[in-house]
Design a protein around this motif. Sequence first.
Motif, short mmCIF file in Angstrom:
data_model
loop_
_atom_site.label_atom_id
_atom_site.label_comp_id
_atom_site.label_asym_id
_atom_site.label_seq_id
_atom_site.Cartn_x
_atom_site.Cartn_y
_atom_site.Cartn_z
N GLN A 2 76.31 -54.38 -22.86
CA GLN A 2 75.42 -55.28 -22.15
C GLN A 2 75.98 -56.70 -22.14
O GLN A 2 76.53 -57.17 -23.13
CB GLN A 2 74.04 -55.30 -22.81
CG GLN A 2 73.29 -53.99 -22.74
CD GLN A 2 71.85 -54.15 -23.17
OE1 GLN A 2 71.09 -54.88 -22.57
NE2 GLN A 2 71.49 -53.46 -24.25
N ILE A 4 75.14 -60.48 -22.23
CA ILE A 4 74.08 -61.40 -22.64
C ILE A 4 74.50 -62.81 -22.30
O ILE A 4 75.57 -63.27 -22.71
CB ILE A 4 73.80 -61.30 -24.15
CG1 ILE A 4 73.64 -59.85 -24.60
CG2 ILE A 4 72.57 -62.14 -24.51
CD1 ILE A 4 72.48 -59.13 -23.99
N GLN A 139 68.57 -60.79 -11.48
CA GLN A 139 69.16 -61.00 -12.81
C GLN A 139 70.40 -61.88 -12.72
O GLN A 139 71.49 -61.53 -13.14
CB GLN A 139 69.50 -59.66 -13.47
CG GLN A 139 68.28 -58.83 -13.81
CD GLN A 139 68.62 -57.46 -14.33
OE1 GLN A 139 67.93 -56.47 -14.05
NE2 GLN A 139 69.70 -57.36 -15.10
N TYR A 155 73.46 -61.26 -15.37
CA TYR A 155 73.22 -60.93 -16.78
C TYR A 155 72.46 -59.62 -16.89
O TYR A 155 71.77 -59.19 -15.95
CB TYR A 155 72.43 -62.05 -17.46
CG TYR A 155 71.04 -62.28 -16.89
CD1 TYR A 155 69.95 -61.50 -17.30
CD2 TYR A 155 70.80 -63.28 -15.95
CE1 TYR A 155 68.68 -61.69 -16.77
CE2 TYR A 155 69.53 -63.49 -15.41
CZ TYR A 155 68.49 -62.69 -15.83
OH TYR A 155 67.23 -62.89 -15.30
N ASP A 156 72.60 -58.98 -18.05
CA ASP A 156 71.71 -57.87 -18.40
C ASP A 156 70.50 -58.40 -19.16
O ASP A 156 69.38 -57.94 -18.94
CB ASP A 156 72.46 -56.85 -19.26
CG ASP A 156 73.55 -56.14 -18.46
OD1 ASP A 156 73.23 -55.60 -17.38
OD2 ASP A 156 74.71 -56.13 -18.90
N ARG A 157 70.76 -59.36 -20.04
CA ARG A 157 69.68 -60.06 -20.76
C ARG A 157 70.03 -61.54 -20.81
O ARG A 157 71.21 -61.91 -20.85
CB ARG A 157 69.51 -59.55 -22.19
CG ARG A 157 69.58 -58.05 -22.35
CD ARG A 157 68.34 -57.33 -21.87
NE ARG A 157 68.49 -55.88 -22.01
CZ ARG A 157 67.56 -55.00 -21.73
NH1 ARG A 157 66.38 -55.40 -21.28
NH2 ARG A 157 67.79 -53.70 -21.86
N HIS A 293 59.01 -64.19 -25.12
CA HIS A 293 59.82 -63.35 -24.23
C HIS A 293 59.12 -63.24 -22.88
O HIS A 293 57.91 -63.51 -22.77
CB HIS A 293 60.03 -61.96 -24.82
CG HIS A 293 58.84 -61.07 -24.66
ND1 HIS A 293 57.67 -61.21 -25.41
CD2 HIS A 293 58.60 -60.02 -23.81
CE1 HIS A 293 56.81 -60.31 -25.05
NE2 HIS A 293 57.33 -59.57 -24.08
N CYS A 295 59.01 -60.35 -19.68
CA CYS A 295 59.41 -59.00 -19.23
C CYS A 295 60.28 -58.35 -20.31
O CYS A 295 60.02 -58.50 -21.48
CB CYS A 295 60.11 -59.08 -17.88
SG CYS A 295 59.09 -59.84 -16.60
N ASP A 296 61.30 -57.64 -19.90
CA ASP A 296 62.14 -56.96 -20.88
C ASP A 296 63.57 -57.48 -20.87
O ASP A 296 64.47 -56.83 -21.38
CB ASP A 296 62.14 -55.45 -20.62
CG ASP A 296 62.71 -55.08 -19.26
OD1 ASP A 296 62.98 -56.01 -18.46
OD2 ASP A 296 62.87 -53.88 -18.99
N ARG A 297 63.75 -58.71 -20.32
CA ARG A 297 65.12 -59.19 -20.19
C ARG A 297 65.33 -60.63 -20.65
O ARG A 297 66.48 -61.07 -20.73
CB ARG A 297 65.60 -59.06 -18.73
CG ARG A 297 65.64 -57.61 -18.28
CD ARG A 297 66.42 -57.38 -17.03
NE ARG A 297 66.46 -55.94 -16.73
CZ ARG A 297 67.36 -55.10 -17.20
NH1 ARG A 297 68.31 -55.54 -18.00
NH2 ARG A 297 67.31 -53.81 -16.89
N TRP A 337 65.84 -53.45 -25.83
CA TRP A 337 65.21 -54.77 -25.68
C TRP A 337 63.79 -54.67 -25.12
O TRP A 337 62.95 -55.50 -25.43
CB TRP A 337 66.08 -55.66 -24.78
CG TRP A 337 67.30 -56.19 -25.46
CD1 TRP A 337 68.27 -55.47 -26.07
CD2 TRP A 337 67.69 -57.57 -25.59
NE1 TRP A 337 69.25 -56.30 -26.57
CE2 TRP A 337 68.92 -57.59 -26.29
CE3 TRP A 337 67.14 -58.77 -25.17
CZ2 TRP A 337 69.60 -58.78 -26.58
CZ3 TRP A 337 67.81 -59.96 -25.45
CH2 TRP A 337 69.02 -59.97 -26.15
N GLU A 338 63.55 -53.68 -24.29
CA GLU A 338 62.20 -53.55 -23.72
C GLU A 338 61.15 -53.29 -24.79
O GLU A 338 59.97 -53.58 -24.60
CB GLU A 338 62.18 -52.42 -22.67
CG GLU A 338 62.52 -51.04 -23.19
CD GLU A 338 64.01 -50.73 -23.19
OE1 GLU A 338 64.36 -49.54 -23.30
OE2 GLU A 338 64.82 -51.68 -23.07
#
Length: 426
Positions: A2, A4, A139, A155-157, A293, A295-297, A337-338
């Motif tokens: 991933q 980041i 993203q 990005y992924d996160r 945080h 959402c999940d990202r 991460w979610e």
Amino acid sequence: MQKIIIIGAGPVGLLLAHYLLSRRDYQVEIYERRLDPRLAEQSNQRTFPIALQSRGLNAIDQILGLKVALAKKGVWSQGVLIYSKQGQPRRINRKMPSLLIDRNQLNLVLLEHLLEKHSRDLVKVKFDCSCVDINLESQEAILQSNNGERFTTKYDRLVGADGVGSQVREVLSARSDIQCQYDFIPDVYKSLHVPRIAPDQTVELAGNCLHTSTLGKGIRLVMAPQPDDWLHGTLIFSPDNNPLENCTTDEAVLAYFQENIPFIKPMMRLEDAAVLRQRPVSKIMTVKCDRMHVCDRILLVGDAVHAVSPSIGQGCNASLQDVQVFAQCLDRYEDKWEEALPAFTAKRLSDVHALRELSDYTFPRSKPMMLEFIFRLTVGKKLRPWFPLLTNPLPMELIMESELPYSEVLKQSQGWINRVKESMQN
């Protein structure tokens, strides 16, 4: 693997990069609006001192070799010396030592250690570059170099570790993805640097203690020793009671310190007074958010999501502890991460909200309560073994001499906090 993106190369952003890269499942890019600290002249390196205590040190200690490297750039403090105009200073010893280190030195060690340990294929750090927007749907982070050039990176996160003026937080707040409250603490301050050893070598202040003095009318001085035999600190006062306001010359500033803060008198030179007089008065903004945080990202850590008053020295410690707590959530949910992000908010939010309360109301402002505060910190500690019910620890003691969560410290010291609140209202 991933990707980041971390916005902010301060202590919390750099430590998070250490943690993520140690997991071997991530590629990290860090973007920082400030200039590369490795390019700054040594004479311009002094910023402000940070006291790393057990919570921050525990987070740092999880990265092999980091604590040892930081200790070489700091000073271990065993307690506090409280000065008055007359008489000998009162010493308060601490069971848990603190590492006093300049903020720039802390940052520099974290950065150099990160780049030495990991290949450029896994970590990239770009300075002189700000985040101006985020496209959550695609993203993408939209960034801008200080020369005006804009570019986009996917990005992924994404992590907002960009401090009290966080652009990541502002983007999320504008979208109503996060609700935030902003305030300024009632005090302002000026930074001060003086030698720890008098120029004529006749006086030397302890190199292993914080040095503090309370002058009344809300005026306080806190000085921390550094390895180069300097004291770095702050003169704190209320906005409508600047003790240096009428000091129109360097000599007048020097005279003020010589008259009101005798322990500094042998140390302070005219050139130190000149620098202090020219320094602007600084304000401190606090931030309180309803989540850490989105959402999940997207993750928010440190001052970007919970900036507090520096009165009890926990801002940086709490920020570094954020990283350790989040890593524990990643462990628990196997890097999903979610699941880790909402678990982090659920676990951490009550503590950082409690820290704000503790930071605002641990130190009293009325003279009677300040006298009680000093008495309980000095004499009260000695009486506690015989009269435990009459000498309950103050919140400052629970913070400095235990590793209790901030929410538990607040719970145990709510009576004192309420009394300070009431005295401030009166």
